[in-house]
Design an enzyme around this catalytic site. Structure first.
Site, PDB file in Angstrom:
ATOM      1  N   GLY A 153       0.019 -45.992   9.657  1.00 43.24           N
ATOM      2  CA  GLY A 153       1.406 -45.539   9.655  1.00 43.24           C
ATOM      3  C   GLY A 153       2.004 -45.445   8.274  1.00 43.24           C
ATOM      4  O   GLY A 153       1.308 -45.326   7.261  1.00 43.24           O
ATOM      5  N   CYS A 154       3.337 -45.546   8.223  1.00 46.27           N
ATOM      6  CA  CYS A 154       4.086 -45.218   7.005  1.00 46.27           C
ATOM      7  C   CYS A 154       3.837 -46.175   5.848  1.00 46.27           C
ATOM      8  O   CYS A 154       4.120 -45.830   4.698  1.00 46.27           O
ATOM      9  CB  CYS A 154       5.583 -45.175   7.330  1.00 46.27           C
ATOM     10  SG  CYS A 154       6.049 -43.863   8.479  1.00 46.27           S
ATOM     11  N   TYR A 155       3.332 -47.369   6.106  1.00 50.60           N
ATOM     12  CA  TYR A 155       3.127 -48.341   5.028  1.00 50.60           C
ATOM     13  C   TYR A 155       1.711 -48.295   4.461  1.00 50.60           C
ATOM     14  O   TYR A 155       1.370 -49.054   3.550  1.00 50.60           O
ATOM     15  CB  TYR A 155       3.426 -49.764   5.524  1.00 50.60           C
ATOM     16  CG  TYR A 155       2.477 -50.269   6.588  1.00 50.60           C
ATOM     17  CD1 TYR A 155       1.324 -50.964   6.251  1.00 50.60           C
ATOM     18  CD2 TYR A 155       2.731 -50.056   7.940  1.00 50.60           C
ATOM     19  CE1 TYR A 155       0.445 -51.425   7.214  1.00 50.60           C
ATOM     20  CE2 TYR A 155       1.870 -50.512   8.921  1.00 50.60           C
ATOM     21  CZ  TYR A 155       0.725 -51.188   8.552  1.00 50.60           C
ATOM     22  OH  TYR A 155      -0.143 -51.643   9.533  1.00 50.60           O
ATOM     23  N   PHE A 352       7.522 -49.411   5.477  1.00 44.51           N
ATOM     24  CA  PHE A 352       7.586 -50.053   6.789  1.00 44.51           C
ATOM     25  C   PHE A 352       6.779 -49.233   7.792  1.00 44.51           C
ATOM     26  O   PHE A 352       6.598 -48.032   7.631  1.00 44.51           O
ATOM     27  CB  PHE A 352       9.039 -50.140   7.259  1.00 44.51           C
ATOM     28  CG  PHE A 352       9.992 -50.469   6.146  1.00 44.51           C
ATOM     29  CD1 PHE A 352      10.137 -51.773   5.720  1.00 44.51           C
ATOM     30  CD2 PHE A 352      10.686 -49.473   5.490  1.00 44.51           C
ATOM     31  CE1 PHE A 352      10.982 -52.081   4.659  1.00 44.51           C
ATOM     32  CE2 PHE A 352      11.540 -49.755   4.444  1.00 44.51           C
ATOM     33  CZ  PHE A 352      11.683 -51.070   4.022  1.00 44.51           C
TER      34      PHE A 352
END
Length: 372
Positions: A153-155, A352
């Site tokens: 994901g985004c992290y 996050f």
């Protein structure tokens, strides 16, 4: 032993779509009535996003004539996972190549000098994968050491940077390129639940590549100082990423900003613990713009101003949320403004993702021509 971010390059697909044009597409695809369309457009207007990029021209076509989605009012039969993955494979290597070439174009490092390649993505996968295709496309050494960071994901860029940091510190001669490539817009899901409406309003396509070495190789570099990560398990159902029958399905609830707000101060304190740096001494920030509200609650909790966060707002406005690549776009925007005046200034960065995972990183500006 030290490691440095020496250069960052970015790339986007050709189709630039105004945010409100995406809203029109979504309203028609969801077959909303006038009242629901009005509510949806209000959501898009307050998103902080002006435009996004996509590999799909369909989102720009007001009267159908789609090339990926079916030309029916309901978009049925809806594209399958296989069809979406074929599209991912078609475009991911092009975006990745463009980002890597952009990263190295102003560097003294040649493609043949690279010792390690790290690929990052959560929006598609196949094997032999993006890493091997990049080795062939870029004519890298067949002996280059490859690692794939998938589906985090985004992290995920932070995990790739941590890995590159460890490589550079163990081998000062290493020349590592990591590339985050996300094609989020192929995963549009035709659901009217609020979390799907929110995710459809945020995500765009892009790639970012980073060159890391054990010594500075550019006039302006960012020296890695420290990392800290934490989990907020109470939010694991509020931000999630699952593979469904018709693509990857994002859960992104309205509670995510509040969960980040509760954990961000403690995360920052733990990152800075033991270092000769206080939050009040930090003036440079590179925060993943997961959404406008997330940026606002971090500012409130850490006593930041919108100006402090300007690079995150700039990337959100111009590109939307591109998952793992986004924070690297923010770091690039920040690096382009640095001068000798910022020598040794700390840079605080956050991202996050699912879990709910909170990642933090402290860097320091290294300017080769700084006067003492």
């Amino acid at each position: 032993m030290k490691s440095y971010i020496c250069a960052i390059g970015t790339a986007n697909p050709p189709f630039k779509i105004p945010q409100m044009q995406v809203a029109d597409f979504m309203a028609k695809a969801l077959q909303f009535d006038e009242q629901d369309t009005r509510k949806l457009k209000a959501l898009y207007r307050v998103s902080g996003i002006g435009q996004r990029y996509s590999v799909l021209q369909d989102y720009t076509r007001e009267n159908g004539d789609f090339t990926f989605y079916p030309n029916t009012p309901s978009l049925e039969p809806f594209p399958t996972v296989q069809q979406r993955m074929e599209l991912y494979r078609k475009h991911a290597v092009d975006l990745s190549e463009d980002a890597v070439r952009s990263c190295l174009e102003n560097s003294s490092v040649n493609l043949q000098d690279l010792t390690h390649l790290i690929t990052v993505s959560c929006t598609g996968m196949y094997a032999p994968g993006l890493d091997i295709e990049l080795v062939e496309r870029l004519s890298l050494s067949s002996c280059v050491q490859r690692t794939a960071v998938n589906f985090m994901g985004c992290y995920a860029a932070f995990n790739a940077i941590k890995l590159a940091d460890a490589i550079c510190k163990s081998n000062p001669e290493a020349k590592v390129v990591l590339v985050c490539t996300e094609i989020c817009t192929i995963h549009f899901q035709k659901h009217a639940e609020q979390d799907h409406l929110v995710s459809n309003a945020l995500f765009g396509d892009g790639a970012a590549a980073v060159l890391m070495q054990g010594q500075p190789c550019q006039e302006v570099c960012l020296e890695l100082q420290s990392f800290h990560c934490d989990l907020a398990p109470a939010g694991k159902r509020d931000m999630a990423w699952h593979i469904g029958d018709t693509g990857f399905e994002m859960t992104l609830s309205s509670y995510v900003p509040d969960l980040i707000k509760k954990g961000i101060k403690e995360l920052t304190d733990r990152l800075l613990q033991g270092l000769k740096t206080k939050i009040s001494e930090i003036n440079l920030f590179a925060i993943h713009p997961g959404g406008r509200r997330i940026l606002e609650v971090i500012e409130q909790e850490l006593g930041m101003t919108r100006e402090d966060n300007r690079f995150a707002y700039q990337v959100l406005r111009d590109f939307g949320n591109m998952s793992s690549a986004t924070v690297l776009f923010v770091l690039k925007a920040l690096m382009e403004t640095l001068t000798s005046k910022e020598q040794d200034e700390p840079v605080l960065s956050f991202a996050f993702g699912p879990g709910l995972t909170l990642e933090s990183m402290l860097l320091k500006v290294h300017y080769a021509k700084a006067t003492v």
